[in-house]
Scaffold this motif. Structure first.
Motif, short mmCIF file in Angstrom:
data_model
loop_
_atom_site.label_atom_id
_atom_site.label_comp_id
_atom_site.label_asym_id
_atom_site.label_seq_id
_atom_site.Cartn_x
_atom_site.Cartn_y
_atom_site.Cartn_z
N ARG A 355 0.84 -1.21 0.00
CA ARG A 355 0.00 0.00 0.00
C ARG A 355 0.88 1.26 0.00
NH1 ARG A 355 -3.84 1.74 4.96
NH2 ARG A 355 -1.80 1.52 5.97
N ALA A 356 1.97 1.22 0.76
CA ALA A 356 2.84 2.42 0.83
C ALA A 356 3.37 2.76 -0.56
CB ALA A 356 3.98 2.16 1.80
N ASP A 357 3.76 1.74 -1.33
CA ASP A 357 4.28 1.99 -2.67
C ASP A 357 3.17 2.40 -3.64
OD1 ASP A 357 6.89 1.61 -1.97
OD2 ASP A 357 6.86 -0.54 -2.39
N PHE A 358 1.98 1.85 -3.42
CA PHE A 358 0.83 2.27 -4.23
C PHE A 358 0.54 3.76 -4.00
CE2 PHE A 358 -3.80 3.08 -4.13
CZ PHE A 358 -4.13 2.83 -5.45
N LEU A 359 0.56 4.16 -2.73
CA LEU A 359 0.29 5.57 -2.40
C LEU A 359 1.34 6.49 -3.02
CD1 LEU A 359 -0.72 5.19 1.37
CD2 LEU A 359 -2.25 5.78 -0.50
N LYS A 360 2.58 6.06 -2.94
CA LYS A 360 3.68 6.86 -3.50
C LYS A 360 3.48 7.01 -5.02
CE LYS A 360 7.47 5.69 -0.94
NZ LYS A 360 8.55 4.72 -0.81
N ALA A 361 3.12 5.90 -5.65
CA ALA A 361 2.94 5.91 -7.11
C ALA A 361 1.76 6.81 -7.50
CB ALA A 361 2.74 4.49 -7.61
N LEU A 362 0.70 6.74 -6.69
CA LEU A 362 -0.49 7.53 -6.99
C LEU A 362 -0.20 9.03 -6.81
CD1 LEU A 362 -3.38 6.98 -7.84
CD2 LEU A 362 -4.02 6.74 -5.44
N ASP A 363 0.50 9.31 -5.75
CA ASP A 363 0.89 10.70 -5.47
C ASP A 363 1.76 11.24 -6.61
OD1 ASP A 363 0.55 12.69 -3.44
OD2 ASP A 363 2.73 12.60 -3.20
N ALA A 364 2.66 10.41 -7.09
CA ALA A 364 3.55 10.82 -8.18
C ALA A 364 2.76 11.14 -9.46
CB ALA A 364 4.58 9.72 -8.45
N GLU A 365 1.60 10.51 -9.62
CA GLU A 365 0.76 10.78 -10.80
C GLU A 365 -0.05 12.07 -10.64
OE1 GLU A 365 1.10 9.18 -13.48
OE2 GLU A 365 2.00 7.29 -12.84
N GLY A 366 0.10 12.74 -9.48
CA GLY A 366 -0.63 13.99 -9.26
C GLY A 366 -1.95 13.77 -8.54
N ILE A 367 -2.07 12.62 -7.85
CA ILE A 367 -3.30 12.30 -7.11
C ILE A 367 -2.94 12.20 -5.63
CG2 ILE A 367 -5.29 10.72 -6.93
CD1 ILE A 367 -4.92 11.88 -9.80
N PRO A 368 -3.17 13.25 -4.84
CA PRO A 368 -2.82 13.17 -3.41
C PRO A 368 -3.70 12.15 -2.69
CG PRO A 368 -3.65 15.37 -4.00
CD PRO A 368 -3.76 14.51 -5.23
N SER A 370 -3.91 9.29 1.03
CA SER A 370 -3.35 8.99 2.34
C SER A 370 -3.80 7.62 2.81
CB SER A 370 -3.75 10.11 3.32
OG SER A 370 -4.43 9.62 4.42
N SER A 371 -3.08 7.10 3.80
CA SER A 371 -3.40 5.76 4.30
C SER A 371 -4.36 5.81 5.47
CB SER A 371 -2.12 5.05 4.73
OG SER A 371 -1.45 5.83 5.69
N GLY A 372 -4.65 7.00 5.98
CA GLY A 372 -5.67 7.14 7.01
C GLY A 372 -5.25 6.71 8.41
N TYR A 373 -6.25 6.27 9.19
CA TYR A 373 -6.03 6.03 10.61
C TYR A 373 -5.24 4.76 10.89
CZ TYR A 373 -9.74 9.50 11.24
OH TYR A 373 -10.49 10.64 11.21
N ALA A 421 -6.76 0.66 4.00
CA ALA A 421 -7.52 1.87 3.62
C ALA A 421 -6.68 2.86 2.81
CB ALA A 421 -8.05 2.55 4.86
N VAL A 422 -7.36 3.52 1.90
CA VAL A 422 -6.77 4.65 1.16
C VAL A 422 -7.83 5.74 1.13
CG1 VAL A 422 -5.86 5.45 -1.05
CG2 VAL A 422 -5.33 3.14 -0.28
N TRP A 423 -7.41 6.98 1.35
CA TRP A 423 -8.36 8.11 1.37
C TRP A 423 -7.99 9.16 0.32
CZ3 TRP A 423 -7.90 10.01 7.14
CH2 TRP A 423 -8.43 9.04 8.00
N PHE A 424 -9.02 9.82 -0.19
CA PHE A 424 -8.85 11.08 -0.92
C PHE A 424 -9.54 12.16 -0.10
CE2 PHE A 424 -9.11 8.08 -4.69
CZ PHE A 424 -7.74 8.02 -4.86
N GLY A 425 -9.01 13.36 -0.12
CA GLY A 425 -9.58 14.47 0.65
C GLY A 425 -10.86 15.01 0.02
N GLN A 426 -11.71 15.61 0.86
CA GLN A 426 -13.00 16.14 0.40
C GLN A 426 -12.86 17.22 -0.67
OE1 GLN A 426 -13.93 19.43 1.14
NE2 GLN A 426 -12.38 19.93 2.67
N ASN A 427 -11.76 17.98 -0.63
CA ASN A 427 -11.58 19.05 -1.62
C ASN A 427 -11.47 18.49 -3.04
OD1 ASN A 427 -9.00 18.00 -0.79
ND2 ASN A 427 -8.06 19.63 -1.98
N MET A 428 -10.95 17.26 -3.17
CA MET A 428 -10.80 16.67 -4.50
C MET A 428 -12.18 16.38 -5.11
SD MET A 428 -7.65 14.21 -3.50
CE MET A 428 -7.34 13.41 -5.06
#
Ligand SMILES: Cc1ncc(COP(=O)(O)O)c(C=O)c1O
Length: 457
Positions: A355-368, A370-373, A421-428
């Motif tokens: 999951r950590a590498d998935f998050l890093k890869a997603l972030d690198a694509e311009g999609i912020p 997070s892994s959450g709680y 878990a993976v989250w996107f923020g409400q602003n997105m």
């Protein structure tokens, strides 16, 4: 790279030499280099083209033209302590939620503490709570002297698993504190039935659930009280701020009194001339906070609609990707507030990519993202609190045995949820529908390249 949109040919011309040097330097396979040069979608985390270079809606939103007049009026008036603007905010917020009364306070944490204390919760009591929440929920229970008892999460909904509540009820249980976490309603129909059966108080932590509904009834209005937060990341951002809502007039009078040193208020009057009547504290919202809140409240309805539309669309797109399991709404939910957009990530379907590498890869694509709680039922503060002087005075020693407490409070489904878990923020979710497509495309790109990302790291 400049923000200009290049044609694919121009892009290759502009970037091939420098880019190729970079990708060779980080040791990519010939196959990835080919992807990169032809622009066919090498992952950005491996030096490929970023899927999205555009940003996301900024938060908090503020429009000087429409939002500042009342704030400036307050500032220039010199009336900064609680007065008419706070009352106006309370009246409008109560109306928006569909509650008889609202009391504004300094933050959501203290809204929860006030509600619990004025519902008579204190030392020696047990309060049932989910572990998938922000620490403030549990802090509030501990501040009253009560003992938090954790009930496992339903991984599909991310909410408290109502089917597991009754097994945790003991003669000491006084209250349930459901949390509508991420802005998705907990199953209040089932929870209220359990509460009625066992004669328990219900204080809803609706700190992330402004305007969320079950059967068109708003979160915060099912239990004895509902509590809200208006901190900066929240869907009504004031910087700091909180509110309690309820239809119980006598309870709301006591809450008012408590938030104002325990001085008489409404029906909470005591003997005439007896002065301060209960042990209170000071939690009053300021006038300028309320003026900011009134400006933010105007946006809430339209923004909630937009978040719901975009969340439903995004869910429909990403659930097609193997290994992506978006949230499920509880039965009869007519609206959520989507403080966050959650899904579970199954690495087995992504060639074991963590999951950590998935998050890093997603972030690198311009999609912020997070892994959450992390599990709140397993943190050091609990061992610490069981050793305190107050807890030793309020509970028998077998209840303070940390090992036993941990055993009693195991939540295995939640442990797994916290790992997936993976989250996107409400602003997105306030961006456009086509921006949701970018999120789905980025996840799909990572899915297609999971092997390469895993092996090239
Ligand atoms: C679920 C939940 N409960 C309680 C709180 C506490 O609210 P505040 O930060 O306003 O004290 C928050 C917000 O941070 C929250 O998200």
């Amino acid at each position: 790279m400049s923000k200009r949109n290049y044609s694919r040919r121009e892009f290759v011309k502009q970037n091939s030499l420098a880019g190729l040097g970079a990708v060779v330097a980080i040791g990519l396979t010939p196959d990835l280099i080919a992807d990169y040069v032809t622009g066919t979608g090498a992952p950005a985390v491996l030096g490929g083209q970023k899927l999205r270079t555009k940003g996301w809606p900024e938060w908090p939103m503020w429009n000087p033209a429409t939002d500042e007049e009342q704030v400036l009026k307050v500032l220039r008036s010199g009336v900064w302590s609680r007065a008419g603007v706070v009352t106006e905010f309370e009246t409008k917020y109560a109306k928006a939620i569909g509650a008889k009364r609202c009391l504004a306070v300094v933050n959501g944490t203290n809204a929860l503490i006030t509600a619990l204390v004025q519902q008579g919760i204190g030392g020696g009591d047990e309060v049932i709570v989910p572990p998938y929440t922000f620490i403030a929920t549990v802090v509030a229970i501990l501040q009253t002297g009560a003992m938090p008892i954790f009930v496992d999460s339903d991984p599909e909904t991310f909410q408290i698993d109502h089917k597991k509540i009754e097994a945790k009820i003991t003669p000491r249980t006084r209250a349930i504190m459901p949390v509508h976490i991420l802005g998705l309603p907990a199953d209040m129909i089932k929870i209220m039935a359990i509460a009625r059966k066992h004669n328990l108080i219900v204080v809803e932590d609706a700190c992330q659930a402004w305007l969320a509904e079950i059967d068109h009834k708003k979160m915060g209005t099912f239990g004895n009280a509902g509590c809200f937060s208006f901190s900066n990341s929240k869907n009504i951002p004031i910087g700091e701020g909180g509110a309690i809502v309820s239809d119980d007039e006598a309870f709301m009078d006591r809450c008012y009194s408590y938030h104002n040193y325990g001085n008489p208020y409404g029906t909470a009057i005591g003997e005439v001339g007896s002065g301060t009547i209960i042990a209170g504290t000071k939690l009053r919202m300021t006038e300028y906070q309320a003026a900011i809140g009134l400006a933010q409240l105007k946006r809430l309805e339209a923004q909630t609609t937009k978040r719901n539309e975009n969340a439903a669309y995004l869910k429909s797109q990403i659930k097609k990707i193997p290994g992506i399991l978006p949230y499920k709404l509880n039965e009869n939910v007519t609206r959520a507030s989507f403080h966050l957009f959650p899904f579970r990530y199954k690495k087995e379907e992504f060639k074991g990519l963590s999951r950590a590498d998935f998050l890093k890869a997603l972030d690198a694509e311009g999609i912020p993202c997070s892994s959450g709680y992390t599990p709140l039922n397993k943190m050091a503060y609990l061992e610490n609190v069981l050793k305190t002087k107050n807890f030793k005075l309020m509970y028998p020693s077998e209840m303070l045995d940390y090992k036993k407490y941990m055993e009693r409070n195991q939540c295995p489904a939640n442990d797994q949820l916290c790992e997936e878990a993976v989250w996107f923020g409400q602003n997105m979710l306030l961006a456009e529908k086509s921006d949701m497509d970018d999120i789905a495309a980025a996840i799909d790109k990572i899915h297609k390249n999971a092997d390469k990302i895993k092996n090239q790291k």
